[in-house]
Design an enzyme around this catalytic site. Structure first.
Site, PDB file in Angstrom:
ATOM      1  N   ASP A   9      -4.397   2.404  -4.627  1.00 25.40           N
ATOM      2  CA  ASP A   9      -2.931   2.282  -4.599  1.00 25.40           C
ATOM      3  C   ASP A   9      -2.511   1.028  -3.834  1.00 25.40           C
ATOM      4  O   ASP A   9      -1.478   0.999  -3.176  1.00 25.40           O
ATOM      5  CB  ASP A   9      -2.305   3.519  -3.974  1.00 25.40           C
ATOM      6  N   ASP A  21       0.858  -1.178   0.000  1.00 26.68           N
ATOM      7  CA  ASP A  21       0.000   0.000   0.000  1.00 26.68           C
ATOM      8  C   ASP A  21       0.900   1.235   0.000  1.00 26.68           C
ATOM      9  O   ASP A  21       1.811   1.348   0.831  1.00 26.68           O
ATOM     10  CB  ASP A  21      -0.913   0.012   1.238  1.00 26.68           C
ATOM     11  N   LEU A  22       0.679   2.149  -0.934  1.00 34.85           N
ATOM     12  CA  LEU A  22       1.521   3.345  -1.036  1.00 34.85           C
ATOM     13  C   LEU A  22       1.207   4.327   0.098  1.00 34.85           C
ATOM     14  O   LEU A  22       0.050   4.480   0.493  1.00 34.85           O
ATOM     15  CB  LEU A  22       1.304   4.028  -2.381  1.00 34.85           C
TER      16      LEU A  22
END
Length: 428
Positions: free
Chosen positions: A342, A298-299
């Site tokens: 994302d 996960d960004l």
């Protein structure tokens, strides 16, 4: 070298080290494939003959048979410019194989070799996604396989005719079947060599690459090739036009299904298609065949990029670039997908221990946090990565495998980012 993480390889026998060792031999293997394949193509062109059924009578005797090769090659080229992957991410649907099958049987080694060499051009080669030397080796290998298939089929059909078996579509179809089997065996063996040397796979892992999706695609294209042969015999020299229409109809039918299995923005597997790959890995894990690593990414700080002056356009560029990085960092046995937004997932197959799994997760983190060059300038984002491993023989992990990776990722996020491996909660 695509998988090695400097300073993080856990042991000398890990798949990461194996990739480095075997990759050194890949240029030699590629050069040998080019040399042998092109030599075979030149020899059959200089000393072989074109079979009569592939001729185009409208252009005169001198050019009738070469025109037939050109005709099949043009239609084969038109059918091969779109590459689609099957649901598991392995099978490749190009539609050049049917034209090769027909050319092998109807035109002999010359036609089969040249149609295989030219009509297997793919859109990704034209876009520069495949190195030129790799593309030449691919075409040379296919030409060699087609020449071998055509020679064996010609000897078989000629021998059957010599002992009194009447000529006809039945004998031609048998020739097509034999030519296809030989072509498949030779071309698959050449491709397997590339996979072993490039990705550092074992024989068992290599066999898994040519999975059910690959075999189904191969059978479908082979049957279509036999239909082309029968159509040519029954209709005439202009049958390629009819065959091309049939190939186009099948391509359009499969296009919608292929799109459902791919994330449009990143080119990665969709969540559903990725889940199928995980289920396959879990099944092999339960049977004690091999272990795998499930990585969830996960960004961090992506919202700032997405809310910038150009809003979602720059964010999409970042996501698309990350998708390309992940695709380039995995082997054919592995898989990468996008859950949405994302959030990304990667499955590494054949992971022997927790240290290797953690090294691979570190590699994913490094890929995600490297600078992104966008139309709005350079951007950096952070990443939180969780990893859990499918342990061979373990039977109770599949229902909560995704939950394990999620839990580890959230632990990393609470710690400010980085990589965290899932650990079972201590017993009370």
């Amino acid at each position: 070298m695509r998988l090695r993480v400097a300073g993080l390889d856990p042991n000398p026998g890990s798949p990461l080290i194996a990739v480095e060792r075997r990759t050194a031999l890949l240029p030699v293997y590629t050069a040998a494939t080019v040399a042998v394949g092109l030599t075979a193509l030149v020899l059959v062109t200089l000393f072989g003959t074109l079979a009569a059924p592939i001729a185009v009578p409208l252009v005169g005797d001198a050019w009738a048979r070469p025109a037939g090769v050109v005709l099949w090659t043009l239609f084969g080229l038109a059918g091969s410019l779109k590459v689609m992957r099957g649901p598991s991410g392995h099978g490749v649907l190009t539609f050049h194989l049917p034209f090769i099958v027909a050319a092998m049987v109807l035109g002999g080694p010359i036609a089969g070799g040249w149609v295989a060499f030219l009509s297997s051009i793919e859109r990704r080669e034209l876009n520069g996604e495949v190195p030129w030397y790799g593309a030449v080796a691919n075409h040379a290998g296919l030409a060699l396989a087609a020449i071998a298939g055509a020679l064996v089929a010609s000897v078989l059909v000629g021998g059957a005719t010599a002992i009194g078996v009447p000529e006809g579509s039945g004998l031609t179809l048998v020739g097509a079947l034999v030519a296809t089997l030989v072509y498949t065996a030779v071309s698959t063996a050449i491709a397997a060599g590339v996979v072993v040397l490039r990705d550092g796979l074992t024989l068992r892992e290599t066999l898994h690459v040519f999975d059910r999706s690959f075999r189904g695609t191969l059978l479908a294209e082979s049957v279509l090739g036999w239909v082309f042969v029968v159509t040519w015999v029954a209709v005439g020299w202009w049958a390629p036009a009819l065959c091309a229409v049939l190939a186009l109809a099948l391509w359009r039918t499969n296009a919608a299904e292929a799109e459902r299995d791919r994330d449009e923005l990143t080119g990665l597997l969709s969540g559903k298609a990725f889940a199928l790959r995980v289920a396959e890995a879990a099944l092999r894990g339960r049977r004690g065949i091999e272990g795998s690593a499930y990585v969830f990414l996960d960004l961090d700080g992506f919202k700032a990029v997405n809310d910038g002056p150009r809003s979602h356009a720059v964010g999409d560029e970042v996501l698309a670039e990350l998708g390309a990085r992940l695709r380039g960092s995995i082997r054919l046995t592995d898989a990468a997908g996008r859950r949405g937004g994302d959030e990304f997932m990667v499955l590494f197959v054949g992971v022997p221990d927790d240290a290797t799994a953690l090294s691979l997760a570190e590699r994913v983190h490094a890929l995600a946090t490297a600078p992104y060059a966008t139309s709005d300038g350079e951007h950096r984002v952070g990443a939180s990565v969780g990893v859990t491993r499918i342990v061979p023989g373990e039977r109770d992990f599949e229902p909560d495998l995704r939950q394990r990776a999620d839990s580890a990722m959230y632990g990393a996020k609470l710690a400010g980012g980085g990589v965290r491996a899932w650990r079972p909660a201590p017993e009370a």
